[in-house]
Design an enzyme around this catalytic site. Structure first.
Site, PDB file in Angstrom:
ATOM      1  N   SER A 132      63.059  50.952  89.653  1.00  0.00           N
ATOM      2  CA  SER A 132      64.380  51.575  89.717  1.00  0.00           C
ATOM      3  C   SER A 132      64.676  51.887  91.175  1.00  0.00           C
ATOM      4  CB  SER A 132      64.380  52.866  88.893  1.00  0.00           C
ATOM      5  OG  SER A 132      65.510  53.674  89.192  1.00  0.00           O
ATOM      6  N   TYR A 144      60.683  61.384  87.223  1.00  0.00           N
ATOM      7  CA  TYR A 144      61.017  59.973  87.095  1.00  0.00           C
ATOM      8  C   TYR A 144      60.813  59.269  88.434  1.00  0.00           C
ATOM      9  CZ  TYR A 144      63.677  55.755  85.919  1.00  0.00           C
ATOM     10  OH  TYR A 144      64.057  54.453  85.696  1.00  0.00           O
ATOM     11  N   CYS A 145      61.319  59.867  89.518  1.00  0.00           N
ATOM     12  CA  CYS A 145      61.095  59.308  90.850  1.00  0.00           C
ATOM     13  C   CYS A 145      59.599  59.217  91.151  1.00  0.00           C
ATOM     14  CB  CYS A 145      61.784  60.159  91.911  1.00  0.00           C
ATOM     15  SG  CYS A 145      63.566  59.922  92.018  1.00  0.00           S
ATOM     16  N   ALA A 146      58.863  60.277  90.807  1.00  0.00           N
ATOM     17  CA  ALA A 146      57.422  60.280  91.064  1.00  0.00           C
ATOM     18  C   ALA A 146      56.741  59.115  90.362  1.00  0.00           C
ATOM     19  CB  ALA A 146      56.813  61.606  90.606  1.00  0.00           C
ATOM     20  N   SER A 147      57.138  58.843  89.111  1.00  0.00           N
ATOM     21  CA  SER A 147      56.510  57.749  88.358  1.00  0.00           C
ATOM     22  C   SER A 147      56.836  56.397  88.972  1.00  0.00           C
ATOM     23  CB  SER A 147      56.959  57.795  86.891  1.00  0.00           C
ATOM     24  OG  SER A 147      58.329  57.436  86.749  1.00  0.00           O
ATOM     25  N   LYS A 148      58.061  56.236  89.446  1.00  0.00           N
ATOM     26  CA  LYS A 148      58.465  54.957  90.029  1.00  0.00           C
ATOM     27  C   LYS A 148      57.876  54.766  91.424  1.00  0.00           C
ATOM     28  CE  LYS A 148      60.896  53.616  86.482  1.00  0.00           C
ATOM     29  NZ  LYS A 148      60.451  52.487  85.639  1.00  0.00           N
TER      30      LYS A 148
END
Length: 280
Positions: A145, A158-162
Site C-alpha cells: 500500500s 496498518y502502516c507499521a505492518s506494510k
C-alpha cells in the site's frame, strides 16, 4: 511474459483485488490456486475463473487462514500436489484500520492486524518458497500500500505492518540475489492507494463504534487496480507505483518529509469520513 500455463497462487482470493487478479490470470489461461478462509466464496470465484479461462486452466479453491501455519502448509501442499510448482505467488490477504492511535480502546486488534498483514504473508511464503522455481521469470508479489511508503493518519498499525513488509521484501530480495544471482525470482512490491473493496467497509475498529473510511467516490475500481498489479508482476519491478505522483512523493520523502506529511494529512482530510472530522 506468456502467462498461459503458469502456476499462480493467490491469497485473499475470495473478494476484492485477489478475486480480480484471479480472473485476470485465468483469462490469460494461467492455472490458479485460490486461497482464502471463506470456502463458499472461493467456490464461486473458482467457477468464474474456469469460465474466464474457457475451461483451459486448472483452478483450485483451497481454504487457508494465513494466520494459522498448519492451514498455510496444508493449502500450499494442496496447490503443489496438483500444480507441482508456483511460478507466481501473489500475497494479497490483508485487513485495515481506521482510528487514531490515541483513540484506540482495544489493542488486541493490533495483534490481529499484524498477524494477517505481516506474518500472514511470511507464513504462506515460508511453505511456498521451496516450490517457486529459482528462475528470473518467477515472481514473488506482495500487495502492499502507499501506507507502506508514507505515514498516513488513522493507519498507525496498518502502516507499521506494510513498512514491515517493505523491509522483509528488501531483505528477501538480497538473499535471493546472493543465493541465485541472475536466476533469482523477482520480488515485486505493489503499492495501491484507495481501492474500492470490502477492506474499506470492514476495517478493524480497535474497540470503537466505527472506523474511519475513505469516500467511495475517490476509490479506484478493483479491476483497474488488479490490472496495474498484473503489469508490475509481468515487468518484475521492485516497487509498483499506481501513479506518477506516488512515485515522486516516495523519491522525495527523505528530502522533504515535513512537506509530504502535510500532503498526506491534506489528502486524507479530503478523502475520509470519520467522527474526528465531524462528517460521519
Amino acid at each position: 511474459m506468456d502467462l498461459a500455463g503458469k502456476n499462480v497462487l493467490i491469497t485473499g482470493a475470495s473478494a476484492g483485488i485477489g478475486k480480480e487478479l484471479a480472473l485476470q490470470f485465468a483469462r490469460h489461461k494461467a492455472n490458479v490456486a485460490l486461497l482464502a478462509r471463506r470456502v463458499e466464496a472461493l467456490e464461486e470465484v473458482a467457477a468464474e475463473c474456469r469460465l474466464a479461462s474457457g475451461n483451459q486452466a486448472k483452478v483450485l479453491p483451497l481454504r487457508c487462514d494465513v494466520t494459522d501455519r498448519a492451514s498455510c502448509r496444508e493449502a500450499v501442499l494442496g496447490a503443489t500436489n496438483e500444480m507441482q510448482t508456483v511460478d507466481i505467488i501473489i500475497l494479497n490477504a490483508g485487513v485495515s484500520m481506521g482510528c487514531y492511535f490515541e483513540d484506540i480502546k482495544d489493542l488486541s486488534d493490533a495483534d490481529k492486524l499484524m498477524d494477517v498483514n505481516f506474518m500472514g504473508t511470511a507464513n504462506v511464503l515460508f511453505y511456498a518458497l521451496p516450490y517457486i522455481p529459482k528462475r528470473s521469470d518467477s515472481r514473488i508479489v506482495v500487495v502492499s500500500s502507499i501506507a507502506g511508503l508514507f505515514g498516513v493518519p488513522f493507519r498507525t498499525f496498518y502502516c507499521a505492518s506494510k513498512w514491515a513488509l517493505h523491509g522483509f521484501c528488501a531483505s528477501l530480495r538480497t538473499e535471493l540475489l546472493d543465493a541465485y544471482g541472475s536466476n533469482s525470482p523477482a520480488v515485486v512490491l505493489t503499492c495501491p492507494g484507495e481501492v474500492s473493496t470490502s477492506l474499506n467497509s470492514s476495517r478493524l475498529k480497535f474497540g470503537n463504534d466505527v472506523a474511519a473510511e475513505f469516500l467511495d467516490s475517490v476509490a479506484e475500481p478493483t479491476s483497474q487496480a488488479a490490472n496495474k498489479i498484473l503489469e508490475a508482476t509481468i515487468a518484475g519491478v521492485k516497487v509498483g507505483f499506481f501513479t506518477k505522483a506516488h512515485s515522486w512523493l516516495s523519491s522525495c520523502y527523505g528530502w522533504i518529509p515535513a512537506t509530504i506529511d502535510g500532503i498526506m494529512i491534506k489528502g486524507v482530510r479530503s478523502r475520509m469520513r470519520a467522527p474526528r472530522y465531524g462528517n460521519w
